[in-house]
Design a protein around this motif. Sequence first.
Motif, short mmCIF file in Angstrom:
data_model
loop_
_atom_site.label_atom_id
_atom_site.label_comp_id
_atom_site.label_asym_id
_atom_site.label_seq_id
_atom_site.Cartn_x
_atom_site.Cartn_y
_atom_site.Cartn_z
N ILE A 10 24.13 -26.97 -52.66
CA ILE A 10 23.07 -27.63 -53.42
C ILE A 10 22.67 -26.63 -54.49
CG2 ILE A 10 20.73 -28.61 -53.33
CD1 ILE A 10 22.94 -30.37 -52.06
N SER A 11 23.09 -26.91 -55.73
CA SER A 11 22.89 -25.92 -56.78
C SER A 11 21.57 -26.13 -57.52
CB SER A 11 24.06 -25.94 -57.75
OG SER A 11 24.52 -27.25 -57.97
N GLU A 12 20.91 -27.26 -57.31
CA GLU A 12 19.55 -27.49 -57.84
C GLU A 12 18.84 -28.50 -56.98
OE1 GLU A 12 19.02 -28.59 -62.00
OE2 GLU A 12 20.61 -27.21 -62.59
N ASN A 13 17.54 -28.24 -56.81
CA ASN A 13 16.65 -29.21 -56.18
C ASN A 13 15.26 -28.63 -56.40
OD1 ASN A 13 15.31 -29.70 -52.98
ND2 ASN A 13 15.76 -31.38 -54.33
N GLY A 14 14.37 -29.43 -56.94
CA GLY A 14 13.04 -28.89 -57.23
C GLY A 14 12.12 -29.97 -57.73
N VAL A 15 10.94 -29.56 -58.16
CA VAL A 15 9.91 -30.55 -58.46
C VAL A 15 8.99 -30.05 -59.57
CG1 VAL A 15 8.50 -29.68 -56.52
CG2 VAL A 15 8.09 -31.97 -57.38
N ALA A 16 8.66 -30.95 -60.51
CA ALA A 16 7.68 -30.61 -61.54
C ALA A 16 6.30 -30.81 -60.93
CB ALA A 16 7.86 -31.53 -62.75
N SER B 277 13.01 -24.02 -59.70
CA SER B 277 13.56 -22.81 -60.24
C SER B 277 12.69 -21.66 -59.75
CB SER B 277 13.52 -22.96 -61.76
OG SER B 277 14.04 -21.83 -62.40
N LEU B 278 13.10 -20.42 -59.99
CA LEU B 278 12.23 -19.33 -59.58
C LEU B 278 10.93 -19.37 -60.39
CD1 LEU B 278 11.84 -16.68 -57.89
CD2 LEU B 278 12.62 -15.46 -59.92
N THR B 279 11.07 -19.39 -61.71
CA THR B 279 9.87 -19.43 -62.57
C THR B 279 9.82 -20.75 -63.34
OG1 THR B 279 11.10 -18.51 -64.44
CG2 THR B 279 9.95 -16.94 -63.02
N ASP B 280 8.64 -21.11 -63.84
CA ASP B 280 8.53 -22.21 -64.79
C ASP B 280 9.47 -21.89 -65.96
OD1 ASP B 280 6.47 -23.37 -63.33
OD2 ASP B 280 4.91 -22.26 -64.41
N ASN B 281 9.91 -22.91 -66.66
CA ASN B 281 10.80 -22.65 -67.80
C ASN B 281 10.78 -23.84 -68.77
OD1 ASN B 281 12.98 -24.53 -66.91
ND2 ASN B 281 13.04 -23.10 -65.19
N PHE B 282 11.58 -23.75 -69.81
CA PHE B 282 11.60 -24.77 -70.87
C PHE B 282 12.36 -26.01 -70.41
CE2 PHE B 282 13.29 -26.72 -74.74
CZ PHE B 282 12.11 -26.88 -75.45
N GLU B 283 11.65 -27.11 -70.23
CA GLU B 283 12.26 -28.32 -69.67
C GLU B 283 12.75 -29.26 -70.78
OE1 GLU B 283 13.34 -29.00 -66.80
OE2 GLU B 283 13.59 -31.17 -66.87
N TRP B 284 13.70 -28.78 -71.56
CA TRP B 284 14.39 -29.60 -72.56
C TRP B 284 13.43 -30.41 -73.43
CZ3 TRP B 284 18.62 -27.05 -72.75
CH2 TRP B 284 19.15 -26.49 -71.59
N ALA B 285 13.69 -31.70 -73.62
CA ALA B 285 12.88 -32.49 -74.56
C ALA B 285 11.42 -32.60 -74.13
CB ALA B 285 13.48 -33.88 -74.72
N GLU B 286 11.11 -32.22 -72.89
CA GLU B 286 9.73 -32.26 -72.41
C GLU B 286 8.95 -31.01 -72.81
OE1 GLU B 286 8.42 -34.84 -70.61
OE2 GLU B 286 10.32 -35.93 -70.61
N GLY B 287 9.67 -29.94 -73.16
CA GLY B 287 9.01 -28.70 -73.56
C GLY B 287 8.57 -27.83 -72.39
N LEU B 288 7.58 -26.99 -72.63
CA LEU B 288 7.16 -26.02 -71.62
C LEU B 288 6.19 -26.61 -70.60
CD1 LEU B 288 6.63 -22.88 -73.92
CD2 LEU B 288 8.43 -23.15 -72.21
#
Length: 462
Positions: A366-372, A407-418
């Motif tokens: 499982i190379s990604e799994n997470g939640v905004a 992810s470990l830290t918050d980051n830039f979520e593409w077209a949604e921004g920071l």
Amino acid sequence: MLIAMRNFILLLLVLTRSSFASTVKEPLPFLWGVGNAAFQVEGSPQDSDWYRFTHKAGAIKDGTNADVATDFWNRYEEDFKLAREMGANTFRISIAWERIQPAADRWDMAALAKYERILTKMQSYGLLPVVTLQHFVLPGWLADRGGLLAKNFPEIYTQYAMTVMNRLSAAPASVKLWMTFNEPEILVFCGYFWSCWPPKVYLEPVKAVNASANIARAHLMTVTQLRRAAKSKRNLSNVQISVAKHWTPVQPKTNKDGDVKAAQFYDDMFNRQFMDAFLYGKIRFLMPGKDASVTQTIALPDQRPGMDFISINYYQRSIVSKLPVYPHYMSVTGPGTKNDLGWEMYPTGLYTLLKDVARYKLPIMISENGVADKTDQYRPDFLKAHLNALIKAKNEGVPVVGYLHWSLTDNFEWAEGLSPRFGLVEMDYKTLERKPRPSYYMYRDLIKHYSGTMRGLPWGFR
Ligand code: GCO
């Protein structure tokens, strides 16, 4: 006498162990980790399609860009330390193609050397690297030539991929787990169908199938060259390669024939046709629309599957119904509790998909799994529930070899921004300070709790 006997036994153990190790693959431990991607964290961007896009007025929802992001390019060691202290043993990053090949005829060896330093540092923290070669972003010069649809895209990509793997699979970076592409289906659908990302065209099914086929050809060509080169180059001989596939379990909205058929079509289009291409060289891409199909078969060397392991990014399920107008299907999120981006949180989906993907009979990461989740109100339970689902599948025999949280830290979520916050660690974007959230400690405790019982599987490269 006792000491002599003990030494003799120890010597015997060392000897049996080393001769055993040369014939049998030692299992890697279960991989506990986190992931990120170059453009989303590094900052200091180069010319790319995404750099250009983030500087177009109105393109990014909250008006932010990734010029600084988390400044991972300079602060990577802070993140490795945080990951290590949490108990992780694996860290996934990606390489920015636009740094390595800033122009069609220019290779930046200093950028490659910088990645070598980053990866070497990572391993000094006891973190096994997993590296993605292309995570959504294309160099500006390649975008100018048509991006995924550029003439000779597979050859251009393969040359880049082999250049990077040749160097970074060797000591001191010694990367053995690679992914050629991240979420090819999202890249294609967002670029050519849903119109959310560069090149931002809307409902161009013929372009979408051609782009999909080009990605598949690029992957298969890279795997072919890699396996050929591995016969004579030691640094490449034990490399394992995959594609990080976004996988959504699909359910029809009702039992009506129309919905059931629409769901089957969506599942095939979004999940399975990509797996058939990457694993078996069966390029058969279909999109709704006349002439929107490509078929071709590419032979793989030694009849081995085109991926050594399966890599899955899981976020949510899709509820699909029939639509009377083009594209004849509609897909929506499920009815459960939603995260900050309006995506349903659905841990059962992880179990369902693992049982399904087990059909490919390869190790599954499982190379990604997470939640905004900005306030971290859901993430601790989200983690627990998803790991429970994973463990249930593993206990039932599904060969799951790792879990990398996004992810470990918050980051830039593409077209949604920071604005969307995916981090176990909160980013203060003004000071670039990293502050662990309660879920960071929850993940630490879960890793600790499960590490004793979760055995690795006999796969991998040691
Ligand atoms: C994707 C990517 C990541 C995202 C993450 C959250 O799925 O879009 O691989 O880059 O940031 O998935 O949406």
